[in-house]
Design a protein around this motif. Sequence first.
Motif, PDB file in Angstrom:
ATOM      1  N   PRO A 344      29.555  46.559  44.803  1.00 24.39           N
ATOM      2  CA  PRO A 344      29.343  45.375  45.641  1.00 24.39           C
ATOM      3  C   PRO A 344      27.989  45.407  46.347  1.00 24.39           C
ATOM      4  O   PRO A 344      27.505  46.474  46.732  1.00 24.39           O
ATOM      5  CB  PRO A 344      30.497  45.438  46.645  1.00 24.39           C
ATOM      6  CG  PRO A 344      31.547  46.254  45.978  1.00 24.39           C
ATOM      7  CD  PRO A 344      30.808  47.269  45.151  1.00 24.39           C
ATOM      8  N   ARG A 345      27.417  44.241  46.538  1.00 23.76           N
ATOM      9  CA  ARG A 345      26.109  44.140  47.204  1.00 23.76           C
ATOM     10  C   ARG A 345      26.219  44.479  48.687  1.00 23.76           C
ATOM     11  O   ARG A 345      25.304  45.065  49.267  1.00 23.76           O
ATOM     12  CB  ARG A 345      25.564  42.713  47.043  1.00 23.76           C
ATOM     13  CG  ARG A 345      24.162  42.505  47.578  1.00 23.76           C
ATOM     14  CD  ARG A 345      23.699  41.082  47.348  1.00 23.76           C
ATOM     15  NE  ARG A 345      24.525  40.130  48.062  1.00 23.76           N
ATOM     16  CZ  ARG A 345      24.330  39.801  49.352  1.00 23.76           C
ATOM     17  NH1 ARG A 345      23.347  40.353  50.046  1.00 23.76           N
ATOM     18  NH2 ARG A 345      25.116  38.932  49.934  1.00 23.76           N
ATOM     19  N   VAL A 346      27.353  44.143  49.319  1.00 29.29           N
ATOM     20  CA  VAL A 346      27.571  44.409  50.741  1.00 29.29           C
ATOM     21  C   VAL A 346      29.005  44.890  50.915  1.00 29.29           C
ATOM     22  O   VAL A 346      29.920  44.438  50.206  1.00 29.29           O
ATOM     23  CB  VAL A 346      27.349  43.146  51.609  1.00 29.29           C
ATOM     24  CG1 VAL A 346      27.432  43.491  53.092  1.00 29.29           C
ATOM     25  CG2 VAL A 346      26.015  42.492  51.303  1.00 29.29           C
ATOM     26  N   LEU A 347      29.203  45.795  51.864  1.00 29.11           N
ATOM     27  CA  LEU A 347      30.543  46.263  52.214  1.00 29.11           C
ATOM     28  C   LEU A 347      30.791  46.049  53.710  1.00 29.11           C
ATOM     29  O   LEU A 347      29.858  46.079  54.521  1.00 29.11           O
ATOM     30  CB  LEU A 347      30.721  47.734  51.866  1.00 29.11           C
ATOM     31  CG  LEU A 347      30.715  48.099  50.380  1.00 29.11           C
ATOM     32  CD1 LEU A 347      30.829  49.601  50.210  1.00 29.11           C
ATOM     33  CD2 LEU A 347      31.852  47.388  49.639  1.00 29.11           C
ATOM     34  N   GLY A 377      30.653  42.419  63.566  1.00 33.14           N
ATOM     35  CA  GLY A 377      31.262  43.401  62.692  1.00 33.14           C
ATOM     36  C   GLY A 377      30.235  44.262  61.976  1.00 33.14           C
ATOM     37  O   GLY A 377      29.098  43.847  61.736  1.00 33.14           O
ATOM     38  N   VAL A 378      30.635  45.477  61.639  1.00 36.78           N
ATOM     39  CA  VAL A 378      29.763  46.429  60.947  1.00 36.78           C
ATOM     40  C   VAL A 378      29.802  46.154  59.447  1.00 36.78           C
ATOM     41  O   VAL A 378      30.871  45.961  58.855  1.00 36.78           O
ATOM     42  CB  VAL A 378      30.210  47.873  61.226  1.00 36.78           C
ATOM     43  CG1 VAL A 378      29.440  48.854  60.352  1.00 36.78           C
ATOM     44  CG2 VAL A 378      30.026  48.208  62.693  1.00 36.78           C
ATOM     45  N   SER A 379      28.632  46.129  58.828  1.00 32.85           N
ATOM     46  CA  SER A 379      28.528  45.986  57.379  1.00 32.85           C
ATOM     47  C   SER A 379      27.297  46.749  56.920  1.00 32.85           C
ATOM     48  O   SER A 379      26.479  47.189  57.734  1.00 32.85           O
ATOM     49  CB  SER A 379      28.420  44.512  56.975  1.00 32.85           C
ATOM     50  OG  SER A 379      27.234  43.937  57.488  1.00 32.85           O
ATOM     51  N   SER A 380      27.157  46.898  55.625  1.00 34.36           N
ATOM     52  CA  SER A 380      25.967  47.552  55.068  1.00 34.36           C
ATOM     53  C   SER A 380      25.670  46.991  53.696  1.00 34.36           C
ATOM     54  O   SER A 380      26.577  46.805  52.885  1.00 34.36           O
ATOM     55  CB  SER A 380      26.161  49.066  54.970  1.00 34.36           C
ATOM     56  OG  SER A 380      25.056  49.668  54.297  1.00 34.36           O
ATOM     57  N   ASN A 389      15.673  58.599  44.498  1.00 36.21           N
ATOM     58  CA  ASN A 389      16.703  58.317  43.506  1.00 36.21           C
ATOM     59  C   ASN A 389      18.097  58.463  44.115  1.00 36.21           C
ATOM     60  O   ASN A 389      18.981  59.138  43.574  1.00 36.21           O
ATOM     61  CB  ASN A 389      16.561  59.227  42.280  1.00 36.21           C
ATOM     62  CG  ASN A 389      17.461  58.773  41.128  1.00 36.21           C
ATOM     63  OD1 ASN A 389      17.787  57.590  41.022  1.00 36.21           O
ATOM     64  ND2 ASN A 389      17.865  59.703  40.290  1.00 36.21           N
ATOM     65  N   GLU A 390      18.286  57.803  45.253  1.00 34.92           N
ATOM     66  CA  GLU A 390      19.564  57.806  45.943  1.00 34.92           C
ATOM     67  C   GLU A 390      20.025  56.366  46.157  1.00 34.92           C
ATOM     68  O   GLU A 390      19.224  55.496  46.489  1.00 34.92           O
ATOM     69  CB  GLU A 390      19.456  58.512  47.292  1.00 34.92           C
ATOM     70  CG  GLU A 390      19.207  60.006  47.200  1.00 34.92           C
ATOM     71  CD  GLU A 390      19.146  60.659  48.563  1.00 34.92           C
ATOM     72  OE1 GLU A 390      19.210  61.900  48.621  1.00 34.92           O
ATOM     73  OE2 GLU A 390      19.026  59.934  49.578  1.00 34.92           O
ATOM     74  N   GLN A 391      21.305  56.147  45.966  1.00 39.82           N
ATOM     75  CA  GLN A 391      21.904  54.840  46.193  1.00 39.82           C
ATOM     76  C   GLN A 391      23.082  55.022  47.146  1.00 39.82           C
ATOM     77  O   GLN A 391      23.934  55.893  46.906  1.00 39.82           O
ATOM     78  CB  GLN A 391      22.378  54.216  44.874  1.00 39.82           C
ATOM     79  CG  GLN A 391      21.258  53.920  43.878  1.00 39.82           C
ATOM     80  CD  GLN A 391      20.766  55.158  43.138  1.00 39.82           C
ATOM     81  OE1 GLN A 391      21.562  56.061  42.818  1.00 39.82           O
ATOM     82  NE2 GLN A 391      19.475  55.233  42.873  1.00 39.82           N
ATOM     83  N   TYR A 392      23.155  54.214  48.178  1.00 42.66           N
ATOM     84  CA  TYR A 392      24.172  54.448  49.202  1.00 42.66           C
ATOM     85  C   TYR A 392      24.307  53.233  50.113  1.00 42.66           C
ATOM     86  O   TYR A 392      23.469  52.319  50.125  1.00 42.66           O
ATOM     87  CB  TYR A 392      23.812  55.674  50.044  1.00 42.66           C
ATOM     88  CG  TYR A 392      22.468  55.564  50.731  1.00 42.66           C
ATOM     89  CD1 TYR A 392      22.346  55.014  52.005  1.00 42.66           C
ATOM     90  CD2 TYR A 392      21.306  55.996  50.085  1.00 42.66           C
ATOM     91  CE1 TYR A 392      21.107  54.894  52.623  1.00 42.66           C
ATOM     92  CE2 TYR A 392      20.061  55.881  50.696  1.00 42.66           C
ATOM     93  CZ  TYR A 392      19.982  55.334  51.964  1.00 42.66           C
ATOM     94  OH  TYR A 392      18.752  55.200  52.558  1.00 42.66           O
ATOM     95  N   TYR A 393      25.405  53.236  50.886  1.00 44.66           N
ATOM     96  CA  TYR A 393      25.605  52.320  52.008  1.00 44.66           C
ATOM     97  C   TYR A 393      25.514  53.154  53.295  1.00 44.66           C
ATOM     98  O   TYR A 393      25.874  54.331  53.302  1.00 44.66           O
ATOM     99  CB  TYR A 393      26.984  51.661  51.956  1.00 44.66           C
ATOM    100  CG  TYR A 393      27.281  50.898  50.685  1.00 44.66           C
ATOM    101  CD1 TYR A 393      27.027  49.531  50.588  1.00 44.66           C
ATOM    102  CD2 TYR A 393      27.837  51.541  49.577  1.00 44.66           C
ATOM    103  CE1 TYR A 393      27.314  48.830  49.422  1.00 44.66           C
ATOM    104  CE2 TYR A 393      28.128  50.850  48.412  1.00 44.66           C
ATOM    105  CZ  TYR A 393      27.867  49.498  48.344  1.00 44.66           C
ATOM    106  OH  TYR A 393      28.147  48.820  47.186  1.00 44.66           O
TER     107      TYR A 393
END
Length: 466
Positions: A344-347, A377-380, A389-393
């Motif tokens: 998902p683009r946002v969580l 509300g909190v989102s990322s 080379n890291e992908q994360y929320y």
Amino acid sequence: MKFQSYSLGKSSIVYKLLIIVGFAFSLAACEWGDEIESLAQPDPDDFAVLSTDTVTIKLSTIGTDSLMTGAASRMLLGTYKDPYFGKVRTMSFFQPTLNGGLSLAQEAEYDSLILSLRYDNSYSYGDTTKPMNLTVHKLLKDITDIPSGSAYWNHNSTPYEPASIGKITIVSRPTTTALLRIRLSDALGKQVFEMAKNNQLTSNADWINLVKGLVVVPAATDNGPIIGFKWNIDSTSVQLHYHTPLVSEFKKDSTIFKVTANYNQTIADPAGTQLAKMPDNTRRSLPSSQSGNMAFMQAGTGIMLRVDLPYLRNLKYTQYTAINKAYLRVKPLRASVTDAFRVPRVLYLYRLDKNNQFYTDGNGAPLPVTLLGTEGGVSSIYFNDLIKNEQYYRFDISSFATEIMVSETNDIGGFIIRSSPFGSSGTFRDAGSEFARSVDRLVVGDQLNADKGVELELYYTKVKPK
């Protein structure tokens, strides 16, 4: 809330903390160029600002009873097989309607009956290079005939005739093609046409008696994409095409039966996956320790990822310690992310108790984890660090961590991760949400997984006692 009194002697710990707070407010109140004549500064050796990333994080997976999918603005069609979630299948039930009566000239001649679906070119999931086999069936029941106050959910189904009235095999091109057109049975088309010529379709009720509704069914054996189609009164329709012979030309014409009611069915068969262990009772979670050291979220089927911080409150028993900031870093399991199966683009984060029941506001709407000092509300978003080379929320959960520290009951609960906000309705809280009209998913390894996917960045201040 209980208040306790403290001695404010100059050597006290509280005095030192108050000096820091006062110093911060003094700076905030000053404008550039102001002169500060005197300011008592604390001894920096009395304080330490520390950080840690070793806090225990407990992950689990929970299900939900159902997602409200009635009147969805996106129709979903397709079947795909997921190594983590099993076979996921979506189909759309809908009702074309007639605006008033339909009467045709006796000279008119039948051409075709077409189901027209408009692609939602912003949504597809899975491998769009593989074929989709779709069939269209007549419903045996009017889908608007439901009790007042009821709704359609992702697991609902309406009975339909086993014999199809239309079929097509396509390799979808949702970003470059506007419409999917499926030719329906000429036998049905000619029946509708003849009734119209004989003035037997004088109202929508006459039409519904003939065609109560339709469903588009993807083949259970497919392993391709799930495709989104726009649903609104002008996007999806059944079209009766005909022409009238004239002396010098043919006059072509059509009648449009516009769709005014619909719902999506989205179901998954997790056989052979870790999710086959999911409890039937939604008040119970599936711990990551029992599911291959992984936890899961999937829109459309209602699966959500739960996070708990069971030992964070132990920090409160370390004297003279205060949390400054807390960030939850969530990294998808690398093997689970592909071009076809994106994350998902946002969580978003929402709070719930130990029994997986949501904390709610006065309207019954679920409460989000909020940003410190606000009601937001909190989102990322999904960060992609090309250099490392890291992908994360990354979620700012400082408010939640602070509440754990000041709580006297240890009954703060945890929170879930999902791919869209809830709606404002307490009854149909997922109505129209992206979580109800997509199948995006997320797989996260726990702290014992070789591809660890969660980490708490905790920053706190500790006062050194004299």
